[in-house]
Design an enzyme around this catalytic site. Structure first.
Site, PDB file in Angstrom:
ATOM      1  N   CYS A 129       0.843  -1.202   0.000  1.00 13.59           N
ATOM      2  CA  CYS A 129       0.000   0.000   0.000  1.00 13.59           C
ATOM      3  C   CYS A 129       0.877   1.251   0.000  1.00 13.59           C
ATOM      4  CB  CYS A 129      -0.940   0.002   1.205  1.00 13.59           C
ATOM      5  SG  CYS A 129      -2.164   1.326   1.123  1.00 13.59           S
ATOM      6  N   THR A 387     -31.762   2.381   6.209  1.00 14.98           N
ATOM      7  CA  THR A 387     -32.095   2.389   4.778  1.00 14.98           C
ATOM      8  C   THR A 387     -31.331   1.272   4.073  1.00 14.98           C
ATOM      9  OG1 THR A 387     -30.296   3.942   4.288  1.00 14.98           O
ATOM     10  CG2 THR A 387     -32.465   4.887   4.736  1.00 14.98           C
TER      11      THR A 387
END
Length: 490
Positions: A129, A387
C-alpha cells in the site's frame, strides 16, 4: 532517496510479459515498463476515490464544518486527505477513527514518534500500500526519524527488525501467533520490547493492515502532488494495470454495467435480499437451530470461505520502494488456501472476547487506547440509517452482523450463538469474493469487484461495508495477538 509518489489502486487482470517489456492487460492490452515504473497522467476521476464519483463524495458529506473541525483537531497530516474525505461520508464514524488514530500516532504512549510511523510503513508494506507508505514516510521524517532507515529494513535497529515476524503473521495468518512469539520479543536483552511497547506496536500494525484494506477497497486515489504543475507523476507498477489506476475501467466495466446486468436484475437482486432478511427474522422467531446444526453450518462456511478465490495473480511485481520494507514477501493468506488444509484452527470467540478480555488487557498496558478502539468498533457495528438502497425503515442488523462475522469466520473465529447459515443467505458470491479480497489480499481489489455487488445500493452504503470489513479485520488481528500476550502472562 527514491520513493513512490502514489498509492496502489485497483487491480487489472494481468498475465504474461512480452520480451520483458510489457505486461499484458485485459483492458489496455499492454503497459510499458521502465524500471518497473511508468509515467501516467492523473486519474480520470480527480476526486478522492477511483471507485466513487467525486460529486457523490462531496454531496454525501458536504465537507461540513464539523468535518473540517475534526481534521484540524485530529489529522496527523494537517490536511483533508483522500481517506478522510471518503470516510467523512459517515461523520460519526470518522470522529471515532480520527481520535483513535491521532492517539496512536501523536499522544503520550510507550513508543517514540518516529517508531510509530516506521511501524505504520512496515504494516502497509505487507499489502504493497504505497499510499500509506508515502504518507508515513513524510510523517516519519517530520517527527525526527533517521532518513537512512528509509533505505530499507537492513538499515533499522534490531528491535524494529524483530517485529517482522509478528507483522507478517498478523497481516496474513494471525491464527499462527503463539505466546512463544511474544516471549521472543520481550525476552531480556538490549533489543527486547516491554509489554506496553509491544501492545502499542501490535495496535499500530493491526490498524494499518486494516486501513490498507480500506484504501484498496474504496479505490482511494493518490494524493495530488501540489509541486507538479501538470499533475504527471511516476507510479510503480505492482500487480495491477496502470489503466485501472487512472480509473479508465470503461472496457472492463462495460460488460458489467450494460450487457450482463440490467436495472431490472439489480432491482430484483435487492428485493430478493430484502425478502431473505425478512424470512430470516421470521424463522428466528419460530424456531432455534440446534447447537449441533450451528456447529455444522460454521464448519461449512469456514471451508467454503477457503474456496472463494478472487483471481489468479501469478507474476506479481513488488516495486523496490515497497519491497525494501518487506521481509518474506511471498508469505500471505493465499498460501493457506493453496495447501488445502481442512482445519483452520477455530478460535471460539466466547473463550477470548474483545469485551471481556482484549479490552481490559490493552487498556491496562497502553492506557486509554482500549476505550478509543472499543468506541470505534461499536460505532461501525451499530451504525445505521435504517435504509437499504431506495428502501427506508429497514432493520439492517442481520446484514451488518453477517458482514462482520464472515470476516471473522475467514480468520477462524467462531461465535457459538451465531447461525452461520445467515451468511450464505445474505451474502451472495460476488460480495463474498469482494469481502475476501479486501480483507485477505486487498492489493488485488479492482473496480470491477466493487461494481459487481449490490448494484442498486448507494456508494455511501458500500463505504459502510468497507468500514465494517476494516474494523472486523482489525479486531480479529487484535484478538489473536492479545490472546497470545495473555497466555504469555499466565
Amino acid at each position: 532517496m527514491n520513493r513512490l509518489s502514489a498509492g496502489s489502486i485497483g487491480g487489472g487482470g494481468s498475465a504474461a510479459s512480452a520480451a520483458g517489456q510489457y505486461r499484458v492487460c485485459g483492458n489496455c492490452r499492454k503497459v510499458p515498463r521502465q524500471e518497473k515504473r511508468v509515467q501516467v497522467s492523473p486519474p480520470l476521476t480527480r476526486g478522492p476515490s477511483a471507485f466513487i464519483p467525486e460529486n457523490e463524495v462531496m454531496q454525501a458529506n458536504g465537507l461540513d464544518e464539523r468535518t473540517n473541525l475534526l481534521v484540524e483537531e485530529y489529522s496527523t497530516s494537517g490536511r483533508l486527505d483522500n481517506i478522510t474525505q471518503v470516510m467523512s461520508i459517515h461523520t460519526q464514524y470518522l470522529e471515532s477513527f480520527l481520535r483513535s488514530q491521532f492517539y496512536m500516532l501523536r499522544m503520550d504512549g510507550p513508543l517514540p514518534l518516529p517508531y510509530r510511523h516506521y511501524i505504520a510503513i512496515m504494516a502497509a508494506a505487507r499489502h504493497q500500500c504505497s499510499y500509506l507508505i508515502n504518507m508515513h514516510v513524510d510523517e516519519f521524517l517530520k517527527t525526527g526519524g533517521i532518513a537512512e532507515w528509509l533505505n530499507g529494513l537492513e538499515y533499522i535497529p534490531q528491535r524494529l527488525k524483530n517485529l517482522n515476524e509478528i507483522n507478517k503473521l498478523l497481516a496474513h495468518r494471525p491464527w499462527l501467533i503463539t505466546k512463544e512469539h511474544i516471549q521472543k520479543l520481550v525476552k531480556t536483552g538490549e533489543n527486547n520490547w516491554s509489554l506496553p511497547e509491544l501492545v502499542h506496536a501490535v495496535v499500530l500494525l493491526a490498524h494499518y493492515h486494516a486501513l490498507a484494506s480500506f484504501v484498496f477497497g474504496s479505490g482511494i486515489n493518490p494524493e495530488r502532488d501540489p509541486d507538479t504543475s501538470n499533475g504527471v507523476r511516476l507510479i510503480a507498477v505492482n500487480n495491477f494495470c496502470v489503466c485501472d489506476l487512472a480509473n479508465d475501467n470503461n472496457i472492463e466495466n462495460a460488460s458489467l454495467t450494460s450487457s450482463n446486468f440490467g436495472i431490472a436484475d439489480s432491482l430484483s437482486e435487492l428485493e430478493a435480499l430484502m425478502e431473505r432478511m425478512k424470512r430470516l427474522q421470521e424463522d428466528k422467531e419460530d424456531e432455534e437451530a440446534s447447537q449441533e446444526e450451528m456447529d455444522t453450518r460454521f464448519e461449512k462456511e469456514k471451508k467454503e470461505s477457503l474456496l472463494v478465490i478472487s483471481g489468479a495473480f501469478d507474476d506479481e511485481i513488488v516495486s523496490t520502494d515497497v519491497s525494501r520494507y518487506v521481509e518474506d514477501p511471498g508469505f500471505g493468506y493465499k498460501d493457506f488456501a493453496r495447501r488445502g488444509e481442512d482445519h483452520l484452527p477455530t478460535f471460539r470467540a466466547q473463550d477470548y472476547t474483545w469485551e471481556n478480555h482484549g479490552f481490559s488487557l490493552v487498556n491496562r498496558l497502553y492506557s486509554d487506547i482500549g476505550h478509543l478502539l472499543d468506541e470505534k468498533f461499536r460505532m461501525v457495528y451499530n451504525l445505521t440509517y435504517n435504509t437499504m438502497a431506495t428502501h427506508e425503515d429497514v432493520d439492517t442488523t442481520t446484514l451488518r452482523r453477517a458482514l462482520f462475522n464472515y470476516v471473522h469466520c475467514m480468520y477462524g473465529i467462531r461465535y457459538d450463538d451465531y447461525d452461520y447459515g445467515e451468511v450464505n443467505q445474505l451474502l451472495e458470491r460476488s460480495l463474498k469474493v469482494y469481502i475476501k479480497t479486501v480483507t485477505c489480499y486487498p492489493e488485488r481489489t479492482t473496480k470491477r469487484m466493487y461494481d459487481s455487488y449490490w448494484r442498486q445500493f448507494k456508494h455511501s452504503e458500500k463505504v459502510h461495508v468497507n468500514l465494517l470489513l476494516m474494523e472486523a479485520r482489525m479486531q480479529a488481528e487484535l484478538l489473536y495477538a492479545l490472546r497470545a500476550i495473555t497466555r504469555h502472562l499466565t
